[in-house]
Design a protein around this motif. Structure first.
Motif, short mmCIF file in Angstrom:
data_model
loop_
_atom_site.label_atom_id
_atom_site.label_comp_id
_atom_site.label_asym_id
_atom_site.label_seq_id
_atom_site.Cartn_x
_atom_site.Cartn_y
_atom_site.Cartn_z
N HIS A 5 0.80 -1.08 -0.19
CA HIS A 5 0.22 -0.45 0.01
C HIS A 5 0.56 1.12 -0.12
CE1 HIS A 5 -3.81 -2.44 1.02
NE2 HIS A 5 -3.50 -3.22 1.15
N LEU A 6 0.79 2.17 -1.03
CA LEU A 6 0.84 3.66 -0.75
C LEU A 6 0.85 4.62 0.62
CD1 LEU A 6 0.47 4.20 -4.78
CD2 LEU A 6 2.90 3.62 -3.22
N ASP A 11 -6.91 3.74 -1.88
CA ASP A 11 -7.53 3.04 -1.51
C ASP A 11 -6.10 2.12 -2.63
OD1 ASP A 11 -7.61 -0.06 -0.67
OD2 ASP A 11 -9.24 0.02 -2.03
N THR A 12 -5.18 1.61 -2.19
CA THR A 12 -4.41 1.25 -3.37
C THR A 12 -4.29 -0.08 -3.69
OG1 THR A 12 -2.32 1.47 -1.56
CG2 THR A 12 -3.07 3.72 -3.43
N LYS A 16 1.27 -4.61 -5.54
CA LYS A 16 1.58 -4.60 -7.39
C LYS A 16 3.12 -4.89 -7.44
CE LYS A 16 1.92 -0.11 -9.76
NZ LYS A 16 1.68 1.45 -8.96
N TYR A 44 0.12 6.81 -7.71
CA TYR A 44 -1.37 6.64 -7.63
C TYR A 44 -1.95 7.95 -8.35
CZ TYR A 44 -2.89 9.86 -4.38
OH TYR A 44 -3.11 11.11 -3.07
N ASP A 46 -4.76 10.28 -9.55
CA ASP A 46 -5.47 10.96 -8.73
C ASP A 46 -6.94 11.24 -9.58
OD1 ASP A 46 -6.43 13.58 -6.89
OD2 ASP A 46 -5.26 13.64 -5.72
N TRP A 52 -1.09 11.93 -11.72
CA TRP A 52 -0.12 11.61 -10.86
C TRP A 52 0.49 11.71 -9.85
CZ3 TRP A 52 -0.90 6.18 -12.06
CH2 TRP A 52 -1.65 5.49 -12.48
#
Length: 79
Positions: A5-6, A11-12, A16, A44, A46, A52
């Motif tokens: 998760h970032l 929510d990421t 990944k 991510y 936005d 990004w």
């Protein structure tokens, strides 16, 4: 190599794919492998800003033959 998760409220993914290198090793053999990670990988999309975004903070890093077969876990700090 996978990232977790970032560090954002958005929510990421929990894991990944960040990059990979195919390496063949003999039993007991070790090798250092570099996997470049781009800034975009640590970003991510936005929707409100229509761009990004790369958040600052700690990100988990996982290394293994798959996301389910993690052999090493650590963290990196994104600035």
């Amino acid at each position: 190599m996978y990232i977790g998760h970032l560090p954002t409220n958005v929510d990421t993914p929990a894991k990944k794919l960040a990059g990979f290198a195919k390496v063949t090793l003999k039993p007991g053999e070790r090798r250092t492998v570099s996997v470049p990670v781009t800034r975009r990988t640590l970003s991510y999309w936005d929707e409100s800003k229509n761009r990004w975004v790369t958040p600052s903070g700690k990100v988990s890093v996982y290394v293994g033959s798959s996301a389910a077969d993690v052999e090493y876990a650590g963290t990196v700090t994104v600035k």
